[in-house]
Write an enzyme that holds these catalytic residues in place. Structure first.
Site, PDB file in Angstrom:
ATOM      1  N   ARG A  17     -94.190  18.281 -91.062  1.00 40.98           N
ATOM      2  CA  ARG A  17     -95.582  18.681 -91.315  1.00 40.98           C
ATOM      3  C   ARG A  17     -95.710  20.156 -91.719  1.00 40.98           C
ATOM      4  O   ARG A  17     -96.756  20.576 -92.176  1.00 40.98           O
ATOM      5  CB  ARG A  17     -96.436  18.379 -90.073  1.00 40.98           C
ATOM      6  CG  ARG A  17     -96.681  16.893 -89.873  1.00 40.98           C
ATOM      7  CD  ARG A  17     -97.221  16.558 -88.479  1.00 40.98           C
ATOM      8  NE  ARG A  17     -96.144  16.542 -87.474  1.00 40.98           N
ATOM      9  CZ  ARG A  17     -96.338  16.316 -86.175  1.00 40.98           C
ATOM     10  NH1 ARG A  17     -97.555  16.122 -85.710  1.00 40.98           N
ATOM     11  NH2 ARG A  17     -95.314  16.325 -85.340  1.00 40.98           N
ATOM     12  N   ASP A 108     -90.823  24.354 -80.404  1.00 40.28           N
ATOM     13  CA  ASP A 108     -92.021  24.631 -81.201  1.00 40.28           C
ATOM     14  C   ASP A 108     -93.240  24.897 -80.321  1.00 40.28           C
ATOM     15  O   ASP A 108     -94.371  24.765 -80.764  1.00 40.28           O
ATOM     16  CB  ASP A 108     -92.290  23.488 -82.194  1.00 40.28           C
ATOM     17  CG  ASP A 108     -92.638  22.170 -81.507  1.00 40.28           C
ATOM     18  OD1 ASP A 108     -92.515  22.086 -80.269  1.00 40.28           O
ATOM     19  OD2 ASP A 108     -93.032  21.226 -82.212  1.00 40.28           O
ATOM     20  N   GLY A 143     -98.765  13.663 -76.417  1.00 44.64           N
ATOM     21  CA  GLY A 143     -98.530  12.560 -75.493  1.00 44.64           C
ATOM     22  C   GLY A 143     -99.585  12.603 -74.383  1.00 44.64           C
ATOM     23  O   GLY A 143     -99.923  13.672 -73.884  1.00 44.64           O
ATOM     24  N   GLU A 158     -97.140   8.271 -76.094  1.00 49.79           N
ATOM     25  CA  GLU A 158     -97.292   9.054 -77.325  1.00 49.79           C
ATOM     26  C   GLU A 158     -98.519   8.605 -78.100  1.00 49.79           C
ATOM     27  O   GLU A 158     -98.902   7.439 -78.060  1.00 49.79           O
ATOM     28  CB  GLU A 158     -96.029   8.906 -78.194  1.00 49.79           C
ATOM     29  CG  GLU A 158     -94.810   9.558 -77.601  1.00 49.79           C
ATOM     30  CD  GLU A 158     -95.009  11.046 -77.330  1.00 49.79           C
ATOM     31  OE1 GLU A 158     -95.364  11.771 -78.271  1.00 49.79           O
ATOM     32  OE2 GLU A 158     -94.843  11.474 -76.167  1.00 49.79           O
ATOM     33  N   ALA A 388     -97.602  69.027-106.649  1.00 46.87           N
ATOM     34  CA  ALA A 388     -97.931  67.694-107.159  1.00 46.87           C
ATOM     35  C   ALA A 388     -96.944  67.284-108.244  1.00 46.87           C
ATOM     36  O   ALA A 388     -96.574  68.090-109.091  1.00 46.87           O
ATOM     37  CB  ALA A 388     -99.342  67.694-107.723  1.00 46.87           C
ATOM     38  N   ASN A 394     -82.213  62.903-105.911  1.00 44.34           N
ATOM     39  CA  ASN A 394     -81.171  62.849-104.870  1.00 44.34           C
ATOM     40  C   ASN A 394     -80.029  61.925-105.243  1.00 44.34           C
ATOM     41  O   ASN A 394     -79.028  61.870-104.559  1.00 44.34           O
ATOM     42  CB  ASN A 394     -81.780  62.409-103.539  1.00 44.34           C
ATOM     43  CG  ASN A 394     -82.474  61.066-103.641  1.00 44.34           C
ATOM     44  OD1 ASN A 394     -83.036  60.717-104.664  1.00 44.34           O
ATOM     45  ND2 ASN A 394     -82.426  60.311-102.560  1.00 44.34           N
ATOM     46  N   TYR A 395     -80.160  61.197-106.332  1.00 43.46           N
ATOM     47  CA  TYR A 395     -79.211  60.133-106.648  1.00 43.46           C
ATOM     48  C   TYR A 395     -78.651  60.378-108.041  1.00 43.46           C
ATOM     49  O   TYR A 395     -79.402  60.459-109.010  1.00 43.46           O
ATOM     50  CB  TYR A 395     -79.959  58.800-106.572  1.00 43.46           C
ATOM     51  CG  TYR A 395     -79.107  57.572-106.731  1.00 43.46           C
ATOM     52  CD1 TYR A 395     -77.972  57.374-105.947  1.00 43.46           C
ATOM     53  CD2 TYR A 395     -79.454  56.584-107.648  1.00 43.46           C
ATOM     54  CE1 TYR A 395     -77.203  56.232-106.090  1.00 43.46           C
ATOM     55  CE2 TYR A 395     -78.697  55.433-107.781  1.00 43.46           C
ATOM     56  CZ  TYR A 395     -77.573  55.257-107.002  1.00 43.46           C
ATOM     57  OH  TYR A 395     -76.819  54.133-107.139  1.00 43.46           O
ATOM     58  N   GLY A 431     -93.876  75.821-112.069  1.00 48.12           N
ATOM     59  CA  GLY A 431     -94.230  74.445-112.417  1.00 48.12           C
ATOM     60  C   GLY A 431     -93.414  73.936-113.590  1.00 48.12           C
ATOM     61  O   GLY A 431     -93.066  74.696-114.504  1.00 48.12           O
ATOM     62  N   ARG A 448     -87.430  76.136-117.525  1.00 49.20           N
ATOM     63  CA  ARG A 448     -88.002  75.245-118.534  1.00 49.20           C
ATOM     64  C   ARG A 448     -88.057  76.037-119.833  1.00 49.20           C
ATOM     65  O   ARG A 448     -87.890  77.252-119.837  1.00 49.20           O
ATOM     66  CB  ARG A 448     -89.408  74.783-118.130  1.00 49.20           C
ATOM     67  CG  ARG A 448     -90.380  75.905-117.829  1.00 49.20           C
ATOM     68  CD  ARG A 448     -91.790  75.364-117.648  1.00 49.20           C
ATOM     69  NE  ARG A 448     -92.541  76.014-116.600  1.00 49.20           N
ATOM     70  CZ  ARG A 448     -93.267  77.126-116.768  1.00 49.20           C
ATOM     71  NH1 ARG A 448     -93.281  77.754-117.924  1.00 49.20           N
ATOM     72  NH2 ARG A 448     -93.949  77.631-115.769  1.00 49.20           N
TER      73      ARG A 448
HETATM   74  C1  UD1 Z   1     -93.714  16.105 -78.246  1.00 48.58           C
HETATM   75  C2  UD1 Z   1     -93.878  15.104 -77.108  1.00 48.58           C
HETATM   76  C3  UD1 Z   1     -95.376  14.953 -76.816  1.00 48.58           C
HETATM   77  C4  UD1 Z   1     -95.953  16.306 -76.447  1.00 48.58           C
HETATM   78  C5  UD1 Z   1     -95.655  17.331 -77.542  1.00 48.58           C
HETATM   79  C6  UD1 Z   1     -96.049  18.720 -77.042  1.00 48.58           C
HETATM   80  C7  UD1 Z   1     -92.047  13.502 -77.272  1.00 48.58           C
HETATM   81  C8  UD1 Z   1     -91.631  12.133 -77.690  1.00 48.58           C
HETATM   82  N1  UD1 Z   1     -93.314  13.810 -77.489  1.00 48.58           N
HETATM   83  O1  UD1 Z   1     -94.351  15.539 -79.372  1.00 48.58           O
HETATM   84  O2  UD1 Z   1     -95.555  14.043 -75.730  1.00 48.58           O
HETATM   85  O3  UD1 Z   1     -97.350  16.182 -76.241  1.00 48.58           O
HETATM   86  O4  UD1 Z   1     -94.258  17.363 -77.855  1.00 48.58           O
HETATM   87  O5  UD1 Z   1     -95.897  19.713 -78.032  1.00 48.58           O
HETATM   88  O6  UD1 Z   1     -91.231  14.245 -76.738  1.00 48.58           O
HETATM   89  N2  UD1 Z   1     -86.715  17.528 -81.651  1.00 48.58           N
HETATM   90  C9  UD1 Z   1     -85.345  17.459 -81.630  1.00 48.58           C
HETATM   91  N3  UD1 Z   1     -84.732  16.305 -82.024  1.00 48.58           N
HETATM   92  C10 UD1 Z   1     -85.429  15.215 -82.423  1.00 48.58           C
HETATM   93  C11 UD1 Z   1     -86.847  15.294 -82.434  1.00 48.58           C
HETATM   94  C12 UD1 Z   1     -87.467  16.469 -82.032  1.00 48.58           C
HETATM   95  O7  UD1 Z   1     -84.669  18.427 -81.277  1.00 48.58           O
HETATM   96  O8  UD1 Z   1     -84.798  14.214 -82.766  1.00 48.58           O
HETATM   97  C13 UD1 Z   1     -87.373  18.790 -81.235  1.00 48.58           C
HETATM   98  C14 UD1 Z   1     -88.235  19.389 -82.305  1.00 48.58           C
HETATM   99  O9  UD1 Z   1     -87.482  20.304 -83.091  1.00 48.58           O
HETATM  100  C15 UD1 Z   1     -89.307  20.089 -81.517  1.00 48.58           C
HETATM  101  C16 UD1 Z   1     -89.404  19.295 -80.247  1.00 48.58           C
HETATM  102  O10 UD1 Z   1     -88.217  18.528 -80.160  1.00 48.58           O
HETATM  103  O11 UD1 Z   1     -88.969  21.428 -81.204  1.00 48.58           O
HETATM  104  C17 UD1 Z   1     -90.630  18.376 -80.231  1.00 48.58           C
HETATM  105  O12 UD1 Z   1     -90.537  17.469 -81.308  1.00 48.58           O
HETATM  106  P1  UD1 Z   1     -91.819  17.037 -82.131  1.00 48.58           P
HETATM  107  O13 UD1 Z   1     -91.389  16.051 -83.152  1.00 48.58           O
HETATM  108  O14 UD1 Z   1     -92.566  18.216 -82.580  1.00 48.58           O
HETATM  109  O15 UD1 Z   1     -92.624  16.258 -81.007  1.00 48.58           O
HETATM  110  P2  UD1 Z   1     -94.199  16.091 -80.880  1.00 48.58           P
HETATM  111  O16 UD1 Z   1     -94.610  14.993 -81.789  1.00 48.58           O
HETATM  112  O17 UD1 Z   1     -94.880  17.377 -81.012  1.00 48.58           O
HETATM  113 CA    CA Z   2     -94.329  19.356 -81.692  1.00 45.76          CA
END
Ligand code: UD1
Ligand code: CA
Length: 466
Positions: A17, A108, A143, A158, A388, A394-395, A431, A448
Site C-alpha cells: 500500500r 511499521d 485486527g 483480522e 559583494a 579554493n579549488y 574591487g 586588474r
Molecule cells: C497487523 C495485525 C493486525 C494489527 C495490525 C496493527 C496480523 C495478522 N495482523 O496487521 O491484527 O491490528 O498489524 O498494526 O498480524 N510482516 C512480515 N512478514 C510477513 C507479513 C508481515 O515480516 O509475511 C511484517 C510487516 O513488514 C509489518 C508487520 O509484519 O512490519 C505487520 O504486517 P502488516 O501486513 O502491515 O499487517 P497488518 O495488516 O497491519
Molecule cells: Ca501494518
C-alpha cells in the site's frame, strides 16, 4: 524481566500500500526510518537478543543503520517467501530462548514507547500472554479484539475475516504482543493459513492460548499516536504531523516561542536556552543547539549546528553542519538567504548576508560578508570586510587550498582570491582584483587592468539605408 527478554521485530512485508520501491520500514518518520525508531526504543529495554525479520528488500533493510546500543545483540533472519506475521515469527524462533518472554513488534508501528513495552513484557508470564490493545473510533484495517460475555479475550479477528458484528468492535490489536517463550514454538507449529488472506496470522496465537488455558492479558493504551501502524503514504504523513505536533508542544512547554506549532519540523534533537523564537516553516535536523534569545526567521533549514546567544538568523537561510558541524557565535546576523556549510565557524558579531556561502572556514569576531560571496577553506581575521561578489577560489580543479585574510583587512567587491594566498592584516584589496600572490600587511593591492580612457575615440555613426 531483565535478562529474560527476547525481542522480534517483523519487517519482511512488502508494504504494497506504500506503492514504493523502498521497503516500507525504511520510509522515514521525522527523518529516521520507521524501523530505526522501533530499534532505538528496543535498545532501551535491556533485551538479551533482538531479531529483525527481513524479506522484502532484505539487503537494504539489513544495511540500514542500527543503534550502537544493540551491537552484539541484534541479528537478522530472512523470511522467504513472506506468508504472514505468524510465518515471520517462525523464522525468528530458532534464535529465541524458551526460558523467558518474547516480545513481538511490528516494524511499521514506529512510535511505540519503551514504557509501554516494559509494561507489556511484565504482564506476560509462563502462563499468560499479553497483548497491547486500543479502542479506536475508526478501527478499519486493524485486527479486532473479540471478548466473551465475561469480558475475557477470546481471539483476534483480522479485518478481512471479520463478520459484520465483529467489524463493529472498536477495540483493536496494536501489533505488539508478549508471549511466554516456552509456549511459542508449539503454537507457531499449529498455525494455519486457512483464512481470507491465505496467510499465517500471528494473531491466531490468542485463540490457541485461550484453548490451552493460558491467560490472555489485554493491556490497553489510550495513545493512538504511539500505536498507529503505517500502511500508506497518507498514514505516514498523518503520523508525521501528529508526532511533530507533540514535539512542538514539548518545545512550547519548555519556553520556546514557536510562531505556529503546526508549522514546525524537528527531525533530530533541538536544545534551546531561554527566550528562543522560531518563526514558521523551519526544519531542524540532527542535533541543534540555540543559545539564549536566538531568533530564527521563517523557512530556515538548520542541521547539526550550535548558535550562540543573541544571534538572529533571517528567513530562508540554510545551515548544514553534517559531520563537521557549524558554529555561530553570539549576536551574529545570518541571512536572509545565507548558506553555512560543514565546518563554518563564525565568531561573535559576524555578519553573513544574502547569497553568501561559507564552507570549512573560520570567520573571527566582527567579520562581515554581507552580499553575494563565497568563502571556502578560509581563515578570516577579526573585523574583516569581504565585499559583494567576492570569492575565494579554493579549488584548482584537483586540490583544495586555503585562503588566509588578516585582521582588519578589507576585500573590495568582485574580487577573486586564488588560494593558497594570504592577505596581510589591515590591507585593502581593490574591487575587481584577481589576487594570486600574498599581499603585505597594511597595503592597497590592485590587481586588474589599469583603466584607460581614449581621447581619439569616435562614436560609430549609423549607416544610411541603401
Ligand atoms: C497487523 C495485525 C493486525 C494489527 C495490525 C496493527 C496480523 C495478522 N495482523 O496487521 O491484527 O491490528 O498489524 O498494526 O498480524 N510482516 C512480515 N512478514 C510477513 C507479513 C508481515 O515480516 O509475511 C511484517 C510487516 O513488514 C509489518 C508487520 O509484519 O512490519 C505487520 O504486517 P502488516 O501486513 O502491515 O499487517 P497488518 O495488516 O497491519
Ligand atoms: Ca501494518
Amino acid at each position: 524481566m531483565d535478562g529474560m527478554l527476547d525481542v522480534v521485530v517483523m519487517a519482511a512485508g512488502k508494504g504494497t500500500r506504500m506503492k514504493s520501491a523502498r521497503p516500507k520500514v525504511l520510509h522515514r518518520l521525522a527523518g529516521r526510518p520507521m524501523l530505526r525508531h522501533v530499534l532505538d526504543t528496543v535498545a532501551s529495554l535491556d533485551a538479551r537478543a533482538v531479531v529483525v525479520v527481513t524479506g522484502h528488500g532484505a539487503e537494504q533493510v539489513e544495511a540500514a543503520s542500527t543503534p550502537d546500543a544493540l551491537a552484539g545483540k541484534l541479528g537478522f533472519v530472512r523470511q522467504e517467501p513472506q506468508r504472514g506475521t505468524g510465518d515471520a515469527v517462525r523464522f525468528a524462533a530458532p534464535s529465541l530462548r524458551a526460558d523467558g518472554t518474547v516480545l513481538i513488534l511490528n516494524g511499521d508501528v514506529p512510535l511505540i514507547a519503551a514504557d509501554t513495552l516494559r509494561a507489556l513484557a511484565a504482564a506476560a508470564r509462563p502462563d499468560a500472554l499479553a497483548l497491547l490493545t486500543i479502542e479506536l473510533d475508526d478501527p478499519t484495517g486493524y485486527g479486532r479484539i473479540v471478548r466473551d460475555g465475561a469480558g475475557l479475550v477470546q481471539a483476534i479477528v483480522e479485518q478481512k475475516d471479520a463478520s459484520e458484528a465483529q467489524r463493529a468492535i472498536r477495540e483493536t490489536y496494536t501489533g505488539v504482543m508478549a508471549v511466554p517463550g516456552a509456549r511459542l514454538g508449539g503454537w507457531l507449529a499449529r498455525l494455519s493459513d486457512d483464512n481470507a488472506q491465505k496467510e499465517f496470522y500471528l494473531t491466531d496465537l490468542v485463540a490457541m492460548a485461550v484453548a490451552d488455558g493460558v491467560a490472555v492479558q489485554a493491556v490497553r493504551t489510550r495513545d493512538a499516536v504511539e500505536v498507529a501502524g503505517v500502511n500508506s503514504p497518507l498514514q505516514l504523513s498523518q503520523l508525521e504531523r501528529a508526532y511533530q505536533r507533540r514535539q512542538a508542544e514539548a518545545q512550547l512547554e519548555a519556553g520556546v516561542r514557536l510562531a505556529d506549532p503546526a508549522r514546525f519540523d524537528l527531525r533530530g534533537r533541538l536544545h534551546c536556552a531561554a527566550d528562543v523564537e522560531i518563526d514558521v516553516g523551519c526544519i531542524f535536523e540532527g542535533v541543534v543547539e540555540l543559545g539564549e534569545g536566538v531568533r530564527i526567521g521563517a523557512h530556515c533549514v538548520i542541521a547539526d549546528a550550535r548558535i550562540a546567544a543573541g544571534t538572529v538568523v533571517h528567513p530562508f537561510s540554510h545551515i548544514q553542519g553534517e559531520k563537521a558541524g557549524v558554529e555561530v557565535g553570539g549576536n551574529a546576523r545570518i541571512g536572509p538567504f545565507a548558506r553555512l556549510r560543514p565546518g563554518a565557524r563564525l565568531g561573535d558579531e559576524v555578519h553573513v548576508g544574502n547569497f553568501v556561502e561559507v564552507k570549512n572556514s573560520t570567520l573571527a569576531a566582527g567579520a562581515k560578508a554581507n552580499h553575494l560571496a563565497y568563502l571556502g577553506d578560509s581563515t578570516v581575521g577579526e573585523r574583516v570586510n569581504f565585499g559583494a561578489g567576492s570569492i575565494t577560489a579554493n579549488y584548482d580543479g584537483v586540490n583544495k587550498h586555503r585562503t588566509t585574510i588578516g585582521d582588519d583587512a578589507s576585500i573590495g567587491s568582485n574580487c577573486v582570491l586564488i588560494a593558497p594566498v594570504t592577505i596581510g592584516a589591515g590591507g585593502t584589496v581593490g574591487g575587481g582584483s584577481t589576487v594570486s600572490r600574498d599581499t603585505p600587511p597594511g597595503t592597497l593591492t590592485v590587481a586588474r587592468a589599469r583603466q584607460v580612457s581614449l581621447e581619439r575615440w569616435k562614436k560609430p555613426t549609423k549607416k544610411a539605408a541603401e
